[in-house]
Design an enzyme around this catalytic site. Structure first.
Site, PDB file in Angstrom:
ATOM      1  N   PRO A  81     -32.675  26.637   9.427  1.00 49.81           N
ATOM      2  CA  PRO A  81     -32.083  27.084  10.695  1.00 49.81           C
ATOM      3  C   PRO A  81     -31.367  25.918  11.394  1.00 49.81           C
ATOM      4  CG  PRO A  81     -34.484  27.408  10.689  1.00 49.81           C
ATOM      5  CD  PRO A  81     -34.145  26.732   9.410  1.00 49.81           C
ATOM      6  N   GLY A  83     -30.049  23.439  14.284  1.00 51.54           N
ATOM      7  CA  GLY A  83     -30.629  22.976  15.543  1.00 51.54           C
ATOM      8  C   GLY A  83     -32.141  23.079  15.571  1.00 51.54           C
ATOM      9  N   LEU A  86     -34.839  20.326  11.522  1.00 44.95           N
ATOM     10  CA  LEU A  86     -35.216  20.282  10.103  1.00 44.95           C
ATOM     11  C   LEU A  86     -34.090  19.755   9.214  1.00 44.95           C
ATOM     12  CD1 LEU A  86     -37.113  23.705   9.990  1.00 44.95           C
ATOM     13  CD2 LEU A  86     -38.093  21.413  10.239  1.00 44.95           C
ATOM     14  N   GLY A  87     -33.113  19.105   9.830  1.00 45.67           N
ATOM     15  CA  GLY A  87     -32.116  18.376   9.033  1.00 45.67           C
ATOM     16  C   GLY A  87     -30.946  19.211   8.543  1.00 45.67           C
ATOM     17  N   SER A  88     -30.599  20.282   9.277  1.00 44.46           N
ATOM     18  CA  SER A  88     -29.472  21.108   8.795  1.00 44.46           C
ATOM     19  C   SER A  88     -28.144  20.344   8.861  1.00 44.46           C
ATOM     20  CB  SER A  88     -29.388  22.418   9.566  1.00 44.46           C
ATOM     21  OG  SER A  88     -29.161  22.159  10.928  1.00 44.46           O
ATOM     22  N   SER A  89     -27.929  19.547   9.906  1.00 42.53           N
ATOM     23  CA  SER A  89     -26.657  18.799  10.011  1.00 42.53           C
ATOM     24  C   SER A  89     -26.563  17.766   8.897  1.00 42.53           C
ATOM     25  CB  SER A  89     -26.543  18.066  11.348  1.00 42.53           C
ATOM     26  OG  SER A  89     -26.832  18.920  12.387  1.00 42.53           O
ATOM     27  N   ALA A  91     -27.918  17.955   6.005  1.00 39.55           N
ATOM     28  CA  ALA A  91     -27.688  18.663   4.738  1.00 39.55           C
ATOM     29  C   ALA A  91     -26.223  19.087   4.601  1.00 39.55           C
ATOM     30  CB  ALA A  91     -28.617  19.869   4.628  1.00 39.55           C
ATOM     31  N   ASP A 131     -32.689  11.102   8.565  1.00 37.26           N
ATOM     32  CA  ASP A 131     -32.354  12.481   8.151  1.00 37.26           C
ATOM     33  C   ASP A 131     -31.455  12.477   6.917  1.00 37.26           C
ATOM     34  OD1 ASP A 131     -33.588  12.917  10.572  1.00 37.26           O
ATOM     35  OD2 ASP A 131     -32.052  14.258  11.362  1.00 37.26           O
TER      36      ASP A 131
HETATM   37  C1  MEV Z   1     -33.842  13.405  14.244  1.00 33.50           C
HETATM   38  O1  MEV Z   1     -34.191  14.206  13.146  1.00 33.50           O
HETATM   39  C2  MEV Z   1     -34.556  12.079  14.184  1.00 33.50           C
HETATM   40  C3  MEV Z   1     -34.255  11.123  15.335  1.00 33.50           C
HETATM   41  O2  MEV Z   1     -35.115   9.992  15.145  1.00 33.50           O
HETATM   42  C4  MEV Z   1     -32.819  10.690  15.369  1.00 33.50           C
HETATM   43  C5  MEV Z   1     -32.438   9.779  14.207  1.00 33.50           C
HETATM   44  O3  MEV Z   1     -33.296   9.149  13.616  1.00 33.50           O
HETATM   45  O4  MEV Z   1     -31.225   9.666  13.942  1.00 33.50           O
HETATM   46  C6  MEV Z   1     -34.619  11.743  16.678  1.00 33.50           C
END
Ligand code: MEV
Length: 309
Positions: A81, A83, A86-89, A91, A131
């Site tokens: 999903p 936002g 869980l790392g969608s951007s 990916a 990420d």
């Molecule tokens: C975001 O998934 C993780 C953060 O630590 C930002 C980052 O590391 O770039 C909040």
């Protein structure tokens, strides 16, 4: 001819936000993947809509940083999903960069990881490589401020440097609880930076998260669910003090705790998702659902970005 790639989502077990300041972090890839298809075209599109620098910033910057010129038709399909923390951007960036870089032969994971990190910096303003490197390498990733065993690559920005290591993923069961609230990472990272720059207290909290993550590395290596769980719950409290939790996240964490070794928000916070380490996944999923969250019983240690044949 069309080409397709895919990349996994991730969850951060310990160390988010503090890792942006050079502290360690531990993250694992999860079995939710994003697929990206690329075809030659007469104009650039993403899922049929004209490609826009504003609405499709990750895609725009990934294409720019790859050096590719010329129109492309891109289609994405995601189990992660957006936002959700869980790392969608990440990916999106890694799967597209893998396709673009592999046009000149095979791609190198390090090259994709570096460029995907640059994409995050361009879009978010500040970032760590956690990420993007987890999306590239998959399995488990340990970020530290010095090189150690199983070093994959080193990434530097200003005075900060991150040594990205492979980390073995033990047999542990996690349940994710998505609040359903989409939060964007950039403003939350900026908020923590302001707090860090203004107060010794926030700087101490970030150090404390770093210390707790170091302890977590030992517990993870021993497969010590009790010890790791305690650290996760403690980390959640510290992240709450940093101002990145939300009432919805706190509610899901409290609901999961009676049946878990530990629980915490994961990723940037402000909405997004929490994770619970448990050996009672059904009970935890039900508790999350009862509080309005969307549970995912995930497998961890998924492969990193790859070209699909
Ligand atoms: C975001 O998934 C993780 C953060 O630590 C930002 C980052 O590391 O770039 C909040």
């Amino acid at each position: 001819m069309s080409q397709t790639s895919s990349a996994p989502g991730k969850m951060i077990l310990l160390g988010e936000h503090a890792v942006v300041f050079g502290q360690p972090a531990i993250a694992v890839a999860v079995n939710l993947r994003l697929r990206c298809r690329m075809e030659p075209a007469t104009s650039s599109t993403l899922n049929g809509a004209p490609l826009s620098e504003i609405s499709h910033s990750y895609v725009h910057h990934a294409i720019r940083l790859s050096g590719h010129e010329g129109p492309l038709a891109l289609t994405t399909a995601s189990e992660i999903p957006s936002g959700s923390g869980l790392g969608s951007s990440a990916a999106v960036s890694t799967s597209l960069l893998a396709l673009l870089l592999s046009r000149r032969g095979s791609f190198s994971g390090e090259d994709v990881a570096r460029k995907a990190f640059e994409v995050e910096l361009a879009v978010q303003g500040r970032a760590s490589p956690v990420d993007t490197s987890t999306s590239v390498h998959g399995r488990g990733v340990l970020i530290d401020n010095a090189p150690g065993e199983n070093l994959l690559w080193r990434i530097q920005k200003d005075s900060r440097e991150w040594y990205v290591h492979h980390c073995d993923v033990p047999r542990l069961t996690f349940v994710i609880g998505f609040t359903g609230i989409r939060a964007s990472t950039g403003p939350l990272v900026a908020k923590v930076k302001r707090y860090h720059d203004r107060t010794v207290f926030a700087r101490d909290i970030i150090q404390e998260i770093g210390q707790l993550t170091r302890e977590g590395i030992t517990r993870l290596r021993r497969g010590d669910a009790v010890g790791l769980g305690e650290l996760m719950t403690k980390d959640h409290r510290l992240l709450t003090i940093l101002g990145v939790s939300s009432p919805e996240l706190d509610r899901l964490v409290s609901a999961a705790l009676p049946d878990s070794y530990g629980a915490k928000l994961t990723g940037a916070g402000g909405g997004g998702s929490m994770i619970a380490l448990t050996d009672r996944p059904k009970q935890v999923s039900e508790a999350i659902r009862l509080k309005g969250g969307i549970p995912y019983e995930v497998a961890i240690g998924e492969d990193g970005v790859r070209i699909e044949h």
